[in-house]
Design a protein around this motif. Structure first.
Motif, PDB file in Angstrom:
ATOM      1  N   ALA A 125       0.825  -1.202   0.000  1.00 57.51           N
ATOM      2  CA  ALA A 125       0.000   0.000   0.000  1.00 57.51           C
ATOM      3  C   ALA A 125       0.861   1.255   0.000  1.00 57.51           C
ATOM      4  N   VAL A 126       1.929   1.245   0.790  1.00 57.18           N
ATOM      5  CA  VAL A 126       2.826   2.398   0.853  1.00 57.18           C
ATOM      6  C   VAL A 126       3.514   2.613  -0.484  1.00 57.18           C
ATOM      7  N   ILE A 127       4.004   1.523  -1.099  1.00 59.26           N
ATOM      8  CA  ILE A 127       4.677   1.637  -2.390  1.00 59.26           C
ATOM      9  C   ILE A 127       3.719   2.161  -3.461  1.00 59.26           C
ATOM     10  N   GLY A 128       2.507   1.611  -3.482  1.00 59.17           N
ATOM     11  CA  GLY A 128       1.525   2.069  -4.465  1.00 59.17           C
ATOM     12  C   GLY A 128       1.192   3.534  -4.289  1.00 59.17           C
ATOM     13  N   TRP A 129       1.010   3.946  -3.036  1.00 53.15           N
ATOM     14  CA  TRP A 129       0.714   5.357  -2.753  1.00 53.15           C
ATOM     15  C   TRP A 129       1.883   6.246  -3.157  1.00 53.15           C
ATOM     16  N   LEU A 130       3.115   5.837  -2.811  1.00 52.99           N
ATOM     17  CA  LEU A 130       4.290   6.641  -3.136  1.00 52.99           C
ATOM     18  C   LEU A 130       4.454   6.799  -4.645  1.00 52.99           C
ATOM     19  N   GLU A 131       4.277   5.706  -5.381  1.00 52.42           N
ATOM     20  CA  GLU A 131       4.436   5.786  -6.840  1.00 52.42           C
ATOM     21  C   GLU A 131       3.332   6.626  -7.480  1.00 52.42           C
ATOM     22  N   SER A 132       2.168   6.668  -6.847  1.00 54.05           N
ATOM     23  CA  SER A 132       1.089   7.505  -7.385  1.00 54.05           C
ATOM     24  C   SER A 132       1.377   8.992  -7.206  1.00 54.05           C
ATOM     25  N   ARG A 133       2.334   9.327  -6.328  1.00 55.63           N
ATOM     26  CA  ARG A 133       2.659  10.720  -6.060  1.00 55.63           C
ATOM     27  C   ARG A 133       3.785  11.248  -6.947  1.00 55.63           C
ATOM     28  N   VAL A 134       4.378  10.374  -7.743  1.00 54.97           N
ATOM     29  CA  VAL A 134       5.522  10.772  -8.564  1.00 54.97           C
ATOM     30  C   VAL A 134       5.158  11.898  -9.535  1.00 54.97           C
ATOM     31  N   VAL A 135       3.999  11.765 -10.170  1.00 56.43           N
ATOM     32  CA  VAL A 135       3.588  12.786 -11.138  1.00 56.43           C
ATOM     33  C   VAL A 135       3.470  14.146 -10.458  1.00 56.43           C
ATOM     34  N   SER A 136       2.952  14.154  -9.247  1.00 55.55           N
ATOM     35  CA  SER A 136       2.810  15.405  -8.506  1.00 55.55           C
ATOM     36  C   SER A 136       4.174  16.038  -8.241  1.00 55.55           C
ATOM     37  N   LEU A 137       5.171  15.226  -7.916  1.00 55.23           N
ATOM     38  CA  LEU A 137       6.515  15.753  -7.684  1.00 55.23           C
ATOM     39  C   LEU A 137       7.093  16.364  -8.960  1.00 55.23           C
ATOM     40  N   LEU A 138       6.914  15.677 -10.079  1.00 55.81           N
ATOM     41  CA  LEU A 138       7.417  16.208 -11.350  1.00 55.81           C
ATOM     42  C   LEU A 138       6.762  17.548 -11.683  1.00 55.81           C
ATOM     43  N   VAL A 139       5.467  17.654 -11.422  1.00 52.29           N
ATOM     44  CA  VAL A 139       4.758  18.912 -11.677  1.00 52.29           C
ATOM     45  C   VAL A 139       5.289  20.018 -10.776  1.00 52.29           C
ATOM     46  N   GLN A 140       5.481  19.706  -9.503  1.00 53.36           N
ATOM     47  CA  GLN A 140       5.986  20.707  -8.568  1.00 53.36           C
ATOM     48  C   GLN A 140       7.393  21.166  -8.930  1.00 53.36           C
ATOM     49  N   LEU A 141       8.235  20.236  -9.367  1.00 59.75           N
ATOM     50  CA  LEU A 141       9.593  20.606  -9.789  1.00 59.75           C
ATOM     51  C   LEU A 141       9.554  21.550 -10.988  1.00 59.75           C
ATOM     52  N   HIS A 142       8.692  21.244 -11.939  1.00 62.68           N
ATOM     53  CA  HIS A 142       8.583  22.090 -13.133  1.00 62.68           C
ATOM     54  C   HIS A 142       8.092  23.488 -12.779  1.00 62.68           C
ATOM     55  N   GLN A 143       7.164  23.572 -11.845  1.00 65.84           N
ATOM     56  CA  GLN A 143       6.617  24.863 -11.459  1.00 65.84           C
ATOM     57  C   GLN A 143       7.578  25.664 -10.593  1.00 65.84           C
ATOM     58  N   THR A 144       8.315  24.969  -9.721  1.00 66.85           N
ATOM     59  CA  THR A 144       9.197  25.659  -8.787  1.00 66.85           C
ATOM     60  C   THR A 144      10.545  26.001  -9.396  1.00 66.85           C
ATOM     61  N   VAL A 145      11.098  25.076 -10.169  1.00 69.21           N
ATOM     62  CA  VAL A 145      12.412  25.302 -10.792  1.00 69.21           C
ATOM     63  C   VAL A 145      12.328  24.986 -12.282  1.00 69.21           C
ATOM     64  N   PRO A 146      11.714  25.863 -13.063  1.00 69.02           N
ATOM     65  CA  PRO A 146      11.591  25.602 -14.498  1.00 69.02           C
ATOM     66  C   PRO A 146      12.942  25.575 -15.212  1.00 69.02           C
ATOM     67  N   GLU A 147      13.984  26.037 -14.540  1.00 68.49           N
ATOM     68  CA  GLU A 147      15.318  26.003 -15.147  1.00 68.49           C
ATOM     69  C   GLU A 147      15.900  24.594 -15.171  1.00 68.49           C
ATOM     70  N   VAL A 148      15.222  23.658 -14.481  1.00 71.90           N
ATOM     71  CA  VAL A 148      15.716  22.286 -14.379  1.00 71.90           C
ATOM     72  C   VAL A 148      14.725  21.316 -15.026  1.00 71.90           C
ATOM     73  N   VAL A 149      15.246  20.357 -15.782  1.00 73.71           N
ATOM     74  CA  VAL A 149      14.428  19.303 -16.381  1.00 73.71           C
ATOM     75  C   VAL A 149      14.634  18.027 -15.565  1.00 73.71           C
ATOM     76  N   ALA A 150      13.548  17.443 -15.085  1.00 74.33           N
ATOM     77  CA  ALA A 150      13.623  16.225 -14.277  1.00 74.33           C
ATOM     78  C   ALA A 150      13.105  15.037 -15.075  1.00 74.33           C
ATOM     79  N   ARG A 151      13.853  13.945 -15.042  1.00 74.49           N
ATOM     80  CA  ARG A 151      13.443  12.700 -15.716  1.00 74.49           C
ATOM     81  C   ARG A 151      13.534  11.547 -14.721  1.00 74.49           C
ATOM     82  N   LEU A 152      12.497  10.738 -14.700  1.00 70.96           N
ATOM     83  CA  LEU A 152      12.425   9.619 -13.747  1.00 70.96           C
ATOM     84  C   LEU A 152      12.833   8.312 -14.401  1.00 70.96           C
ATOM     85  N   TRP A 153      13.703   7.549 -13.703  1.00 68.31           N
ATOM     86  CA  TRP A 153      13.983   6.189 -14.144  1.00 68.31           C
ATOM     87  C   TRP A 153      12.808   5.332 -13.679  1.00 68.31           C
TER      88      TRP A 153
END
Length: 292
Positions: free
Chosen positions: A5-33
């Motif tokens: 349950a924890v793993i599923g919940w954590l992985e569901s939050r990945v998209v939110s982190l990518l969005v926050q990174l783009h909004q907060t630091v648009p000078e940086v491009v983040a890519r997830l393995w």
């Protein structure tokens, strides 16, 4: 399984982190393995509790050929960008720790760190840990739902009775021989002839069709606010959600695929106007139900 349950919940939050990174630091491009990783030196394939990490690669959003010309127009210094990046990670980490439903500091540890390539383990491999069911939920394809005839207990009963009769007539089991294949088939056919024939239900309209009708067709007596959707949660079983709160966009954080819909319920009387398991459909009249 709390770990799953924890793993599923954590992985569901990945998209939110990518969005926050783009909004907060648009000078940086983040890519997830797209895999959970581990340090091969400390990996324990037989361990019941997963212990790994997810890797995000960070790079400048400015191409090297234009880095010098663009750097003059950049409003923030490298130090400011780094501070914004760390602040975003800390904020996201705090949000994760604040979720009492999934995060318990007594048995769970989640942290976000910014590290250089040289600080990574010498050999990073995909986490060999796997759930007993491989972490996959069986998707019930709505277009392929077929009715299977129920198990015919009468046939087995007939064969068992015939076996008992033969043994009784013989007085004992000495020299007893099992009924032949032809005898078993005749007994099964006779029992089946006495039973009520199975009539498969008509094809059931999909949950997506029902959603669209209830959501956008205002000709019914009940408004769209008068319905809830019952759906299968991967960890909590069947849960309900207001029809108007359902998210269809894959990019949405609350997205749930339609194949997990179990029923649509009318609040005024609690009736299931569409039910996947019973094949009732009072919206279109498909399956075994009449239309509204």
């Amino acid at each position: 399984m709390k770990g799953r349950a924890v793993i599923g919940w954590l992985e569901s939050r990945v998209v939110s982190l990518l969005v926050q990174l783009h909004q907060t630091v648009p000078e940086v491009v983040a890519r997830l393995w797209p895999k959970r990783l581990v340090d091969e030196a400390t990996s324990e394939p037989d361990a019941r509790d997963p212990n790994g990490f997810y890797l995000f690669g960070l790079s400048s959003s400015l191409s090297q050929s234009h880095a010098k010309s663009e750097s003059k127009q950049t409003s923030r210094s490298s130090a400011d960008i780094y501070a914004a990046l760390v602040g975003c990670l800390r904020s996201f980490e705090h949000d994760l720790h604040s979720n009492a439903r999934y995060y318990d500091s007594s048995d769970t540890f989640i942290s976000l760190l910014h590290v250089k390539r040289a600080q990574l383990p010498l050999k990073v491999v995909v986490d060999p840990f796997a759930w007993s069911d491989y972490g996959i939920d069986r998707a019930e394809e709505e277009e392929d739902d077929e009715d299977e005839p129920p198990f015919d207990a009468d046939s087995e009963s007939q064969i068992a009775q015939q076996t008992d009769d033969i043994a009784s007539a013989a007085g004992s089991w000495d020299g007893f021989h099992m009924p032949s294949s032809a005898q078993r088939k005749r007994a099964a056919a006779a029992a089946k002839a006495k039973s009520t024939p199975h009539i498969p239900a008509a094809k059931l309209r999909t949950s997506a069709d029902v959603y669209n009708r209830l959501m956008w067709d205002s000709t019914g007596d009940v408004s769209k606010d008068g319905y809830v959707i019952g759906y299968e949660d991967r960890f909590k079983g069947v849960k309900e959600m207001p029809l108007t709160s359902w998210k269809r966009e894959v990019e949405d954080e609350s997205f749930i695929p339609f194949h997990r819909v179990v029923y649509f319920k009318r609040l005024v009387d609690g009736a299931h106007v569409w039910d996947r398991k019973t094949k009732v459909d009072m919206v279109f009249g498909s399956g075994v139900g009449a239309s509204l």
